[in-house]
Design an enzyme around this catalytic site. Sequence first.
Site, short mmCIF file in Angstrom:
data_model
loop_
_atom_site.label_atom_id
_atom_site.label_comp_id
_atom_site.label_asym_id
_atom_site.label_seq_id
_atom_site.Cartn_x
_atom_site.Cartn_y
_atom_site.Cartn_z
CG ASN A 12 15.11 -13.45 -3.76
OD1 ASN A 12 14.48 -14.47 -4.03
ND2 ASN A 12 15.20 -12.97 -2.52
CE LYS A 14 12.25 -10.40 -2.00
NZ LYS A 14 12.26 -9.55 -0.84
CG HIS A 96 16.69 -13.28 1.56
ND1 HIS A 96 15.67 -12.66 2.24
CD2 HIS A 96 16.91 -12.56 0.44
CE1 HIS A 96 15.28 -11.60 1.55
NE2 HIS A 96 16.02 -11.51 0.45
CD GLU A 98 12.07 -11.55 2.10
OE1 GLU A 98 12.00 -12.48 1.29
OE2 GLU A 98 12.00 -10.35 1.77
CD GLU A 170 19.49 -8.83 -0.03
OE1 GLU A 170 19.14 -8.48 -1.16
OE2 GLU A 170 18.91 -9.71 0.61
N GLY A 176 12.23 -4.59 0.34
CA GLY A 176 10.80 -4.56 0.05
C GLY A 176 10.09 -3.35 0.63
CB SER A 216 13.99 -0.79 -2.11
OG SER A 216 13.13 -1.35 -1.13
N GLY A 238 11.71 -7.32 -5.58
CA GLY A 238 10.48 -6.90 -6.26
C GLY A 238 10.69 -6.47 -7.71
C1 PEP Z 1 15.78 -9.29 -1.80
O1 PEP Z 1 14.83 -10.03 -1.76
O2 PEP Z 1 16.92 -9.75 -1.69
C2 PEP Z 1 15.55 -7.86 -2.00
C3 PEP Z 1 16.58 -7.05 -1.99
O3 PEP Z 1 14.24 -7.47 -2.18
P1 PEP Z 1 13.74 -6.03 -2.69
O4 PEP Z 1 14.58 -5.68 -3.90
O5 PEP Z 1 12.31 -6.23 -3.05
O6 PEP Z 1 13.95 -5.05 -1.60
#
Ligand code: PEP
Length: 265
Positions: A12, A14, A96, A98, A170, A176, A216, A238
């Site tokens: 992802n 983003k 998601h 976010e 998640e 993040g 993460s 990320g």
């Molecule tokens: C995500 O955006 O779904 C995600 C898990 O981000 P990160 O790996 O940066 O925590």
Amino acid sequence: MDTMRPVIIAANWKMNTTPADAGELARTIAGRTREPDVLRVICPPSVCLAAVRDAVTGEGIGVGAQNLHHELAGAYTGEVSAPMLAGLVTWVILGHSERRRDAGETDALIGRKLGRAVEAGFRPILCVGELLDDRESGRATDVVRIQLAGALDGHDPATLRAAGLVIAYEPVWAIGTGRTASGADAGAMADAIRAALRDAGWGSAADDVPVLYGGSATSANIAEFLAEPGIDGALVGGASLKPDEMAGMVGRAAITAAARRAAGA
Ligand code: PEP
């Protein structure tokens, strides 16, 4: 059977990359992650979809959107609908955290988006996960069950199964932040997700639904999640922008895929 489920690493990106650089990044990742047993998916920003699609043609990589609108067309400034994504994607991320946080997406709305994704023939990755407060007060499983029930309400399990529904667990506090769930907690949540599906009428088909961990994830910690029999890969934010990280994660996922194939043989 676990062995029927694919091992998936979904990126992802983003709100990162531009149409000028996304294709090159996707090409680099494709070249460094050629593991036939691992299902690789890249979800760039919508304006980069064409560049990424063209860059990975013939590489066996799925391309996905990060969202789609619940209507097909109309007065929805700035939005992207399923028909607009046709020919660009075969996957879509829905719900998601976010978008739940920033766009106020509710479980019911996410459920409508799920319907649009399935109609369009896109493979949905439905994201669920609790806030830190929920985890600390012992409500994590309840919260995830409510999210699932809300998004899946009214959907026929057989249709969603045929669409290849994937659930991404998640925990919001891990996204993040550099903080992760433990492998054991993620594995327990994957079990709870499949139990919730069974309760919702999925029966044994619940065991065929891939559950990914997200939060993460990196090449350094992904082994802990892939060691869980109920976890089938990761949705990565990320770290998915870094070819070395993607190579490490897909390489580790290939070990799990091979082990599952051997166990199922
Ligand atoms: C995500 O955006 O779904 C995600 C898990 O981000 P990160 O790996 O940066 O925590």
